[in-house]
Design a protein around this motif. Structure first.
Motif, PDB file in Angstrom:
ATOM      1  N   CYS A  25       0.844  -1.214   0.000  1.00  0.00           N
ATOM      2  CA  CYS A  25       0.000   0.000   0.000  1.00  0.00           C
ATOM      3  C   CYS A  25       0.868   1.248   0.000  1.00  0.00           C
ATOM      4  N   ALA A  26       1.896   1.269   0.852  1.00  0.00           N
ATOM      5  CA  ALA A  26       2.778   2.432   0.922  1.00  0.00           C
ATOM      6  C   ALA A  26       3.502   2.620  -0.407  1.00  0.00           C
ATOM      7  N   THR A  27       3.985   1.513  -0.975  1.00  0.00           N
ATOM      8  CA  THR A  27       4.676   1.600  -2.262  1.00  0.00           C
ATOM      9  C   THR A  27       3.724   2.081  -3.355  1.00  0.00           C
ATOM     10  N   SER A  28       2.530   1.499  -3.369  1.00  0.00           N
ATOM     11  CA  SER A  28       1.532   1.912  -4.378  1.00  0.00           C
ATOM     12  C   SER A  28       1.174   3.381  -4.207  1.00  0.00           C
ATOM     13  N   THR A  29       0.982   3.796  -2.953  1.00  0.00           N
ATOM     14  CA  THR A  29       0.656   5.200  -2.682  1.00  0.00           C
ATOM     15  C   THR A  29       1.815   6.091  -3.126  1.00  0.00           C
ATOM     16  N   GLY A  30       3.031   5.688  -2.810  1.00  0.00           N
ATOM     17  CA  GLY A  30       4.202   6.471  -3.224  1.00  0.00           C
ATOM     18  C   GLY A  30       4.302   6.574  -4.736  1.00  0.00           C
ATOM     19  N   ILE A  31       4.109   5.443  -5.413  1.00  0.00           N
ATOM     20  CA  ILE A  31       4.153   5.465  -6.888  1.00  0.00           C
ATOM     21  C   ILE A  31       3.031   6.333  -7.436  1.00  0.00           C
ATOM     22  N   VAL A  33       1.562   8.856  -5.910  1.00  0.00           N
ATOM     23  CA  VAL A  33       1.902  10.258  -5.636  1.00  0.00           C
ATOM     24  C   VAL A  33       2.940  10.734  -6.643  1.00  0.00           C
ATOM     25  N   LEU A  34       3.933   9.898  -6.917  1.00  0.00           N
ATOM     26  CA  LEU A  34       4.944  10.270  -7.911  1.00  0.00           C
ATOM     27  C   LEU A  34       4.326  10.449  -9.289  1.00  0.00           C
ATOM     28  N   LEU A  35       3.438   9.526  -9.674  1.00  0.00           N
ATOM     29  CA  LEU A  35       2.764   9.651 -10.967  1.00  0.00           C
ATOM     30  C   LEU A  35       1.917  10.914 -11.033  1.00  0.00           C
ATOM     31  N   VAL A  36       1.148  11.170  -9.966  1.00  0.00           N
ATOM     32  CA  VAL A  36       0.317  12.387  -9.939  1.00  0.00           C
ATOM     33  C   VAL A  36       1.207  13.621  -9.991  1.00  0.00           C
ATOM     34  N   MET A  41       3.343  18.121 -13.017  1.00  0.00           N
ATOM     35  CA  MET A  41       4.470  18.903 -13.552  1.00  0.00           C
ATOM     36  C   MET A  41       4.418  18.949 -15.081  1.00  0.00           C
ATOM     37  N   TRP A  42       4.092  17.814 -15.679  1.00  0.00           N
ATOM     38  CA  TRP A  42       4.018  17.782 -17.152  1.00  0.00           C
ATOM     39  C   TRP A  42       2.905  18.692 -17.652  1.00  0.00           C
ATOM     40  N   LEU A  43       1.738  18.642 -16.980  1.00  0.00           N
ATOM     41  CA  LEU A  43       0.626  19.521 -17.358  1.00  0.00           C
ATOM     42  C   LEU A  43       0.988  20.984 -17.134  1.00  0.00           C
ATOM     43  N   SER A  44       1.659  21.274 -16.045  1.00  0.00           N
ATOM     44  CA  SER A  44       2.085  22.648 -15.768  1.00  0.00           C
ATOM     45  C   SER A  44       3.032  23.136 -16.849  1.00  0.00           C
ATOM     46  N   LEU A  45       3.971  22.278 -17.228  1.00  0.00           N
ATOM     47  CA  LEU A  45       4.909  22.630 -18.298  1.00  0.00           C
ATOM     48  C   LEU A  45       4.172  22.823 -19.614  1.00  0.00           C
ATOM     49  N   ALA A  46       3.224  21.927 -19.910  1.00  0.00           N
ATOM     50  CA  ALA A  46       2.442  22.047 -21.153  1.00  0.00           C
ATOM     51  C   ALA A  46       1.626  23.335 -21.151  1.00  0.00           C
ATOM     52  N   ILE A  47       1.043  23.692 -20.009  1.00  0.00           N
ATOM     53  CA  ILE A  47       0.263  24.936 -19.900  1.00  0.00           C
ATOM     54  C   ILE A  47       1.178  26.143 -20.104  1.00  0.00           C
ATOM     55  N   THR A  48       2.368  26.103 -19.508  1.00  0.00           N
ATOM     56  CA  THR A  48       3.313  27.210 -19.667  1.00  0.00           C
ATOM     57  C   THR A  48       3.711  27.370 -21.133  1.00  0.00           C
TER      58      THR A  48
END
Length: 192
Positions: A25-31, A33-36, A41-48
């Motif tokens: 669960c912790a690993t899945s949550t961490g992954i 969170v990293l994916l989100v 960040m990718w969406l923010s960069l795309a918006i910029t």
């Protein structure tokens, strides 16, 4: 010998399963969170990047609007210049018409006929003057009618008056000036 395990082996196995479950669960949550975070960040960069593109396009649109404004100004100036040119051509043609008019009137006016006043309104001309005798007025009208410069001579009035103790015929004539050449062509549309 038979070994009997009195330790709570089932509880140990459940505890190990819980620990693995918590770790997964912790690993899945961490992954997750990293994916989100990476997606954000990718969406923010795309918006910029898109905002930069939009700003560039807005600047280009503003520049094109200014160019269109200048083009409209140039079109207005061009049409004003063409209108001035047309008026100038018309004035030049009228100037030559006035010279031709005076020249023709000087040639066509017979002896004994004196022109006193000439009024021109476009192509229509009103002449008034004096003739030594009333018989000279019809000759003047005939000469005007046969001229290449005038059309439709009409006698408006003839009356006998005394000028400087002489009896003379005062007359008024209406004529139409013939047009010479073609009027200047007006431009139509945009040559492109």
């Amino acid at each position: 010998m038979i070994l009997i395990n009195l330790l709570p082996h089932r509880e140990a196995r459940q505890h190990a399963h819980r620990r693995r479950f918590r770790w997964l669960c912790a690993t899945s949550t961490g992954i997750a969170v990293l994916l989100v975070g990476a997606t954000a960040m990718w969406l923010s960069l795309a918006i910029t990047v898109q905002e930069r593109r939009n700003a560039y396009l807005q600047q280009a649109i503003t520049k094109l609007d200014q160019d269109i404004g200048r083009i409209d100004l140039l079109k207005r100036q061009r049409s004003e210049l063409l209108a001035r040119k047309t008026r100038l051509d018309s004035l030049l043609r009228r100037r030559s018409d006035a010279i031709r008019l005076m020249d023709q009137l000087a040639r066509l006016t017979p002896d004994g006929v004196y022109l006193r006043e000439l009024k021109q309104d476009g192509e229509h001309i009103a002449l008034s003057g004096y003739a030594i005798s009333g018989a000279r007025v019809p000759g003047f009208l005939r000469a005007l009618g046969e001229s290449d410069a005038f059309d439709m001579p009409q006698l408006v009035e003839v009356k006998t008056v005394t000028v400087n103790e002489l009896r003379v015929s005062e007359f008024a004539v209406a004529i139409v000036l013939k047009q010479t050449g073609k009027p200047p062509a007006t431009p139509s549309g945009d040559p492109r």
